[in-house]
Each structure stands twice: as C-alpha cells, then as structure tokens.
Design a protein around this motif. Structure first.
Motif, short mmCIF file in Angstrom:
data_model
loop_
_atom_site.label_atom_id
_atom_site.label_comp_id
_atom_site.label_asym_id
_atom_site.label_seq_id
_atom_site.Cartn_x
_atom_site.Cartn_y
_atom_site.Cartn_z
N GLY A 128 4.43 -2.87 -3.54
CA GLY A 128 3.57 -2.55 -4.67
C GLY A 128 4.28 -2.44 -6.00
N GLN A 185 -0.14 -8.43 -2.95
CA GLN A 185 -0.34 -6.98 -3.02
C GLN A 185 -0.95 -6.61 -4.36
N CYS A 189 0.27 -0.47 -4.87
CA CYS A 189 -0.32 -0.21 -3.54
C CYS A 189 0.62 0.58 -2.64
#
Ligand code: 1HN
Length: 346
Positions: A128, A185, A189
């Motif tokens: 992320g 992604q 995240c």
C-alpha cells in the motif's frame, strides 16, 4: 576380480547408492569450480528486446511481469533448462513497462529489489505504500510484501530486477499468490500477515533508498576507498545494519577515474548493473568492457578487478553474501598482482 567390482558398482546403482571414492573430486574439489560462467548482457540488447516485448506481449490482467531474465550459459550447459539465473543463486533481469501500463499485484516467498537506471514516472506500490522510482533509486519488495508496478507517464520505463529466486528454486521454497482483487493495490491499503506458517526473515523498515542519499554516501566515501572495490557503499537495514534483504546484499560502487582496483576472490556471487560511465572488469583473466545499463555476472571465487574508462563510473550490484555468511561458507581472498589478460569477452 574386475567382474566382481563391476558387479559391485552395478549393485550400488541398483540400490540408489554411490561410492564416495568415485565422485569425491567432483563434489569436493580443492576450491570452488562454479558451473556459472562470467557473462555480460549488453544494455543495447536488453533495452531493444524489452521494448520489442512491450510491442509483442501485452501484460494480461492477473498475469505477471514483462521481464527478460539473464540466463547464465554455463548453468544451462550443466543443468539444462531446469535452472534460470544469472548465477546459481541470483536472478538479474530487466523489466519493462510501456506508457500507462501496469503490472498487477502479487506476493511471493523470494525476496526482490529494483534498481532504476533510466526513466521516471513509474512507481512500485509495496503493501500500500507508493514508491516513485527515478534513476539511482533502490526499491525493496521483501518476501510476502504485496507489490505492483504502474507507469503513469507517456514514456516507457525499464529497471533492473534482482531476486534470490534461483536459490529459492534450488531449495524448493517458492510460494506465490495473486493479489486478491487481481488488480493494483489501493494506496494506503497496508500489508497482510504472511500466509499461515510462513516465516519470512527480518524486513527493513526502509523500502526505498533514494539516489540523493546514496550519492551523498558515495561522495563522502571518496575519502575512504577500498583497495578491491574503490568507493563501495553497502545499502543496509537502518535498524540492524544488516543486509537489505535476508538473502541479498545490495551495493553500489564508485570507480574513481584513474583508479585500478586490486584483484580479489570471494565465494559470494555477484550480478552487476552499470549505472553510469564506462569501464572494464577483468574476470579470471578475461576483459569485460562495459557501459551504462550493461549487466554482468561474477561467479563464485572468480578473480576480478575493475577500472573506469573516461572519468568516474558507478556499478550497482547484488550478491548472495548474507547466505554465504549465515552458513559459514564465505571466504574472501586478496590477490597480490594484477591479472594477466588472456582474452576478451565478445
Ligand atoms: C516478480 O515478482 C517481479 O514483481 C519481477 O516485478 C521479476 C521474477 C520472478 C518471480 C517474480 C516483480 C520476478 C518476479
């Protein structure tokens, strides 16, 4: 008598046994006799073929990476098509993303890193965290970190991929998963725990080593050169001082104009990529002339020395040094005299 002996060896074979005295010089030479050869892959070819791959081979969703891997011809001679590596333990490759292309998320047990030689406008997202990539940057994708790549620019982008994959293959230790959405992604995240029971090693808290910091370290290092490597900067985990990945060391070395390093040997193998400049490396007497973007492999225990030609040069490299040291198998030996040149790599 000989019939009895022949029968004996045949019976050993029938029982899936072998006598040490028949194989000892093969498996226990007085010093390493690597199957990998010193080899060089020219950037001219890498860049041209990567670009061609970009035209011929789309990146399928849920598919993988547009990667051209260095395959050491000495390993192919010895093992056929069951080994894919630049050396027996190290993977070196060029990865190519066309304008506005992306390579979807996945994760795996092998550890990986990227070093950018040319281009900008792309980023790798690791668990992320979005990591823009520009020339001279080093980006880590540790074992089991989700990672994808995205190029949002109008220009193609190519970089060096280094992995411990041949070693993981030899150990039959590869695990691989696609990112659950099969896509990229979302920024922020976060990561996921490793798969049940997986035991990845230490992960560096730093995932990107920007060129600015590396350059400053190299400039400071001019005051303290090493006789065998000139100005060598080893990238380290800032918390432990250890290697950037459990299995891989990453280094960059500045070969200062006019300096000829003294030859040495070590058991760890190396894959180099030329970041800047031109120069030569003499490996077991053979001269390898290199320039920007070229990739070359140094097998275990090969005598080698470097020098830049026409000003300073910079060599990025990965090694399996952490593995050799952890296993007590490393040996490093300085040599007294420059090597006699007996051939040219062509
Ligand atoms: C991989 O995951 C990447 O994520 C590149 O960019 C090269 C080679 C073998 C296995 C996984 C990447 C790879 C790889």
């Amino acid at each position: 008598m000989n019939d009895a002996l022949d029968d004996f060896y045949a019976e050993l074979r029938a029982h899936h046994l072998e006598a040490l005295w028949r194989i000892n010089t093969k498996i226990m030479p007085f010093e390493p006799r690597p199957r990998a050869k010193a080899w060089l892959w020219r950037y001219e070819d890498l860049a041209r073929l990567a670009e061609l791959a970009g035209k011929l081979v789309p990146i399928d969703r849920g598919g993988d990476r547009r990667v051209l891997a260095a395959i050491n011809p000495g390993l192919v001679e010895a093992y056929g098509d069951s080994v894919y590596g630049a050396t027996a333990t190290l993977w070196g490759a060029v990865q190519y993303l066309g304008p506005h292309e992306s390579a979807p998320g996945h994760r795996h047990s092998p550890s990986a890193l990227r070093f950018i030689v040319e281009g900008s406008g792309a980023w790798t997202t690791v668990d992320g965290v979005r990591l823009p990539m520009a020339p001279g940057d080093l980006v880590l994708t540790p074992a089991y970190a989700w990672h994808d790549h995205q190029n949002n620019s109008d220009e193609p982008m190519a970089w060096f991929d280094g992995l411990d994959l041949p070693l993981a293959c030899y150990l039959d230790a590869q695990f691989f998963e696609f990112y659950p959405t099969g896509e990229l992604q979302e920024e922020g995240c976060g990561g996921s725990p490793p798969p049940t029971g997986a035991q990845p090693g230490v992960r560096s808290s730093l995932l990107k080593y920007p060129w600015r910091d590396t350059e400053a370290a190299l400039e400071a290092g001019r005051a303290n050169p090493d006789p065998h490597d000139d100005v060598l900067h080893r990238y380290t985990d800032p918390d432990t001082g250890g290697p950037v990945l459990p299995t891989l060391d990453a280094n960059i070395q500045l070969l200062q104009a006019g300096v000829r390093t003294q030859p040495h040997r070590h058991v760890h193998s190396v894959v180099y990529q030329v970041f800047r400049g031109r120069g030569e490396t003499i490996i077991d007497g053979v001269r390898f002339a290199w320039e920007r973007g070229d990739m070359f492999a140094l097998p275990p225990w090969a005598a080698h020395e470097h020098h830049a030609v026409d000003g300073d040069a910079l060599l990025f490299s990965i090694t399996d040094g952490p593995v050799l040291r952890a296993l007590g198998l490393e040996r490093v030996l300085g040599l007294d005299a420059p090597q006699e040149i007996t051939g040219e790599f062509a």
